[in-house]
Motif scaffolding. Sequence first.
Motif, PDB file in Angstrom:
ATOM      1  N   PHE A 165       0.836  -1.200   0.000  1.00 20.62           N
ATOM      2  CA  PHE A 165       0.000   0.000   0.000  1.00 20.62           C
ATOM      3  C   PHE A 165       0.871   1.251   0.000  1.00 20.62           C
ATOM      4  CE2 PHE A 165      -1.885   3.552   2.193  1.00 20.62           C
ATOM      5  CZ  PHE A 165      -3.071   3.719   1.507  1.00 20.62           C
ATOM      6  N   TYR A 166       1.924   1.242   0.780  1.00 21.29           N
ATOM      7  CA  TYR A 166       2.769   2.437   0.868  1.00 21.29           C
ATOM      8  C   TYR A 166       3.593   2.642  -0.403  1.00 21.29           C
ATOM      9  CZ  TYR A 166       1.056   3.180   5.468  1.00 21.29           C
ATOM     10  OH  TYR A 166       0.197   3.446   6.501  1.00 21.29           O
ATOM     11  N   LEU A 167       3.920   1.574  -1.096  1.00 23.50           N
ATOM     12  CA  LEU A 167       4.555   1.716  -2.402  1.00 23.50           C
ATOM     13  C   LEU A 167       3.572   2.353  -3.393  1.00 23.50           C
ATOM     14  CD1 LEU A 167       6.398  -1.729  -2.703  1.00 23.50           C
ATOM     15  CD2 LEU A 167       7.456   0.508  -2.321  1.00 23.50           C
ATOM     16  N   MET A 168       2.315   1.953  -3.301  1.00 25.83           N
ATOM     17  CA  MET A 168       1.286   2.472  -4.197  1.00 25.83           C
ATOM     18  C   MET A 168       1.036   3.963  -3.986  1.00 25.83           C
ATOM     19  SD  MET A 168      -1.587  -0.514  -3.914  1.00 25.83           S
ATOM     20  CE  MET A 168      -2.855   0.573  -4.555  1.00 25.83           C
ATOM     21  N   THR A 169       1.198   4.417  -2.763  1.00 24.59           N
ATOM     22  CA  THR A 169       0.780   5.791  -2.432  1.00 24.59           C
ATOM     23  C   THR A 169       1.961   6.738  -2.215  1.00 24.59           C
ATOM     24  OG1 THR A 169       0.642   5.169  -0.079  1.00 24.59           O
ATOM     25  CG2 THR A 169      -1.384   5.010  -1.395  1.00 24.59           C
ATOM     26  N   LYS A 170       3.119   6.388  -2.717  1.00 24.55           N
ATOM     27  CA  LYS A 170       4.302   7.230  -2.494  1.00 24.55           C
ATOM     28  C   LYS A 170       4.075   8.649  -2.998  1.00 24.55           C
ATOM     29  CE  LYS A 170       9.247   7.616  -3.441  1.00 24.55           C
ATOM     30  NZ  LYS A 170      10.450   6.986  -4.043  1.00 24.55           N
ATOM     31  N   ARG A 171       3.591   8.793  -4.216  1.00 24.03           N
ATOM     32  CA  ARG A 171       3.402  10.133  -4.787  1.00 24.03           C
ATOM     33  C   ARG A 171       2.324  10.916  -4.053  1.00 24.03           C
ATOM     34  NH1 ARG A 171       3.548   8.449 -11.210  1.00 24.03           N
ATOM     35  NH2 ARG A 171       5.683   7.658 -11.218  1.00 24.03           N
ATOM     36  N   GLN A 172       1.235  10.227  -3.692  1.00 27.35           N
ATOM     37  CA  GLN A 172       0.169  10.909  -2.963  1.00 27.35           C
ATOM     38  C   GLN A 172       0.668  11.430  -1.627  1.00 27.35           C
ATOM     39  OE1 GLN A 172      -0.120   8.030  -4.687  1.00 27.35           O
ATOM     40  NE2 GLN A 172      -2.265   7.428  -4.866  1.00 27.35           N
ATOM     41  N   PHE A 175       2.733  14.563  -1.953  1.00 32.46           N
ATOM     42  CA  PHE A 175       1.875  15.738  -2.139  1.00 32.46           C
ATOM     43  C   PHE A 175       1.191  16.120  -0.826  1.00 32.46           C
ATOM     44  CE2 PHE A 175      -2.321  17.541  -2.969  1.00 32.46           C
ATOM     45  CZ  PHE A 175      -1.997  18.630  -3.768  1.00 32.46           C
ATOM     46  N   TYR A 176       0.645  15.141  -0.141  1.00 29.75           N
ATOM     47  CA  TYR A 176      -0.106  15.373   1.091  1.00 29.75           C
ATOM     48  C   TYR A 176       0.747  16.093   2.135  1.00 29.75           C
ATOM     49  CZ  TYR A 176      -2.976  14.123   5.186  1.00 29.75           C
ATOM     50  OH  TYR A 176      -3.745  14.148   6.329  1.00 29.75           O
ATOM     51  N   PHE A 177       2.003  15.689   2.244  1.00 30.67           N
ATOM     52  CA  PHE A 177       2.861  16.236   3.291  1.00 30.67           C
ATOM     53  C   PHE A 177       3.629  17.492   2.864  1.00 30.67           C
ATOM     54  CE2 PHE A 177       2.559  11.817   5.016  1.00 30.67           C
ATOM     55  CZ  PHE A 177       1.943  12.164   6.209  1.00 30.67           C
ATOM     56  N   ARG A 178       3.285  18.052   1.730  1.00 29.14           N
ATOM     57  CA  ARG A 178       3.857  19.357   1.380  1.00 29.14           C
ATOM     58  C   ARG A 178       3.371  20.429   2.347  1.00 29.14           C
ATOM     59  NH1 ARG A 178       2.996  19.565  -5.187  1.00 29.14           N
ATOM     60  NH2 ARG A 178       4.422  17.856  -5.714  1.00 29.14           N
ATOM     61  N   ASP A 217      -7.830   9.617   4.683  1.00 28.33           N
ATOM     62  CA  ASP A 217      -8.712   9.140   3.614  1.00 28.33           C
ATOM     63  C   ASP A 217      -9.756  10.194   3.252  1.00 28.33           C
ATOM     64  OD1 ASP A 217      -7.322   6.773   3.617  1.00 28.33           O
ATOM     65  OD2 ASP A 217      -8.806   5.674   4.801  1.00 28.33           O
ATOM     66  N   SER A 218     -10.255  10.905   4.252  1.00 24.44           N
ATOM     67  CA  SER A 218     -11.267  11.942   4.005  1.00 24.44           C
ATOM     68  C   SER A 218     -10.695  13.058   3.141  1.00 24.44           C
ATOM     69  CB  SER A 218     -11.768  12.516   5.331  1.00 24.44           C
ATOM     70  OG  SER A 218     -12.429  11.517   6.080  1.00 24.44           O
ATOM     71  N   TYR A 219      -9.435  13.381   3.358  1.00 21.92           N
ATOM     72  CA  TYR A 219      -8.793  14.422   2.555  1.00 21.92           C
ATOM     73  C   TYR A 219      -8.813  14.042   1.080  1.00 21.92           C
ATOM     74  CZ  TYR A 219      -5.058  17.108   0.356  1.00 21.92           C
ATOM     75  OH  TYR A 219      -4.331  17.893  -0.498  1.00 21.92           O
ATOM     76  N   TRP A 220      -8.400  12.808   0.781  1.00 28.74           N
ATOM     77  CA  TRP A 220      -8.346  12.388  -0.620  1.00 28.74           C
ATOM     78  C   TRP A 220      -9.733  12.238  -1.220  1.00 28.74           C
ATOM     79  CZ3 TRP A 220      -4.148  13.332  -2.967  1.00 28.74           C
ATOM     80  CH2 TRP A 220      -2.936  13.282  -2.272  1.00 28.74           C
ATOM     81  N   ASN A 221     -10.694  11.745  -0.441  1.00 26.27           N
ATOM     82  CA  ASN A 221     -12.061  11.613  -0.953  1.00 26.27           C
ATOM     83  C   ASN A 221     -12.638  12.978  -1.311  1.00 26.27           C
ATOM     84  OD1 ASN A 221     -12.686   8.865  -1.063  1.00 26.27           O
ATOM     85  ND2 ASN A 221     -12.915   8.765   1.143  1.00 26.27           N
ATOM     86  N   GLY A 222     -12.239  14.004  -0.557  1.00 26.06           N
ATOM     87  CA  GLY A 222     -12.720  15.345  -0.833  1.00 26.06           C
ATOM     88  C   GLY A 222     -12.212  15.917  -2.143  1.00 26.06           C
ATOM     89  N   LEU A 223     -11.112  15.364  -2.641  1.00 30.91           N
ATOM     90  CA  LEU A 223     -10.534  15.846  -3.901  1.00 30.91           C
ATOM     91  C   LEU A 223     -11.045  15.088  -5.115  1.00 30.91           C
ATOM     92  CD1 LEU A 223      -6.764  16.307  -2.927  1.00 30.91           C
ATOM     93  CD2 LEU A 223      -8.565  18.036  -2.994  1.00 30.91           C
TER      94      LEU A 223
END
Length: 226
Positions: A165-172, A175-178, A217-223
Amino acid sequence: MKEQHALVAELVPFLLSRGYARNERAPSERELAVRFQASRPQVREALSVLEALRLIERRPKSGIYLTTESASIEALALFAELGIPLSREELNQTAEVRRIQEIEAVRLACRRHDDANIDELRRCLGEWDRAIAAGEPVGELDRDFHCGLVKATQNMVLLRLVNIFYLMTKRQREFYFRNRDRRRQSNAEHRRIFQAVLERDEERAVQLLDAHLVSADSYWNGLLPS
């Protein structure tokens, strides 16, 4: 000669973009070799990779067929690496699987963690503090913390599954932690989760981790578009 990884990276989006029906035959090895300017043995090897990931099926004397509905979880990590977006439903289901895995993992971590696991998590949290102060990225530290919790279960199969899962979401996560406030908030939440695990307080650890995951998860669902 094309490298196998490069050829796989070209084959996957090409095959997915064509929208083949369940029993519709994809181009042959020969046709793919011509299209991608590769030798047939190279194409055959690349197709073997896709077959191992259950993205395709090669039927003797029939041809190549897509089987994405039965693709392995490793295939999802490959999609992420190649920049192939998942559907909203796939994203929601992936996040749900992650929560199921990590909630059970934090319970086991409370029961099974040893001194080495605690030391590793402490080091990770210390690196968070240093990275925040220096304005450095924390995406991989987020992965290290969560995988450190799972490692404390002493179940290495579970660790491999969560790590995908963490390999899948590296790019996200990059971005999230900018956002500096998100970095600080996540660090504070990690520290509270760590303290609950340290005290072997299962219910508190579960509540804290669940709230932490739901918030992200709520953050990403909102986008995402409805």
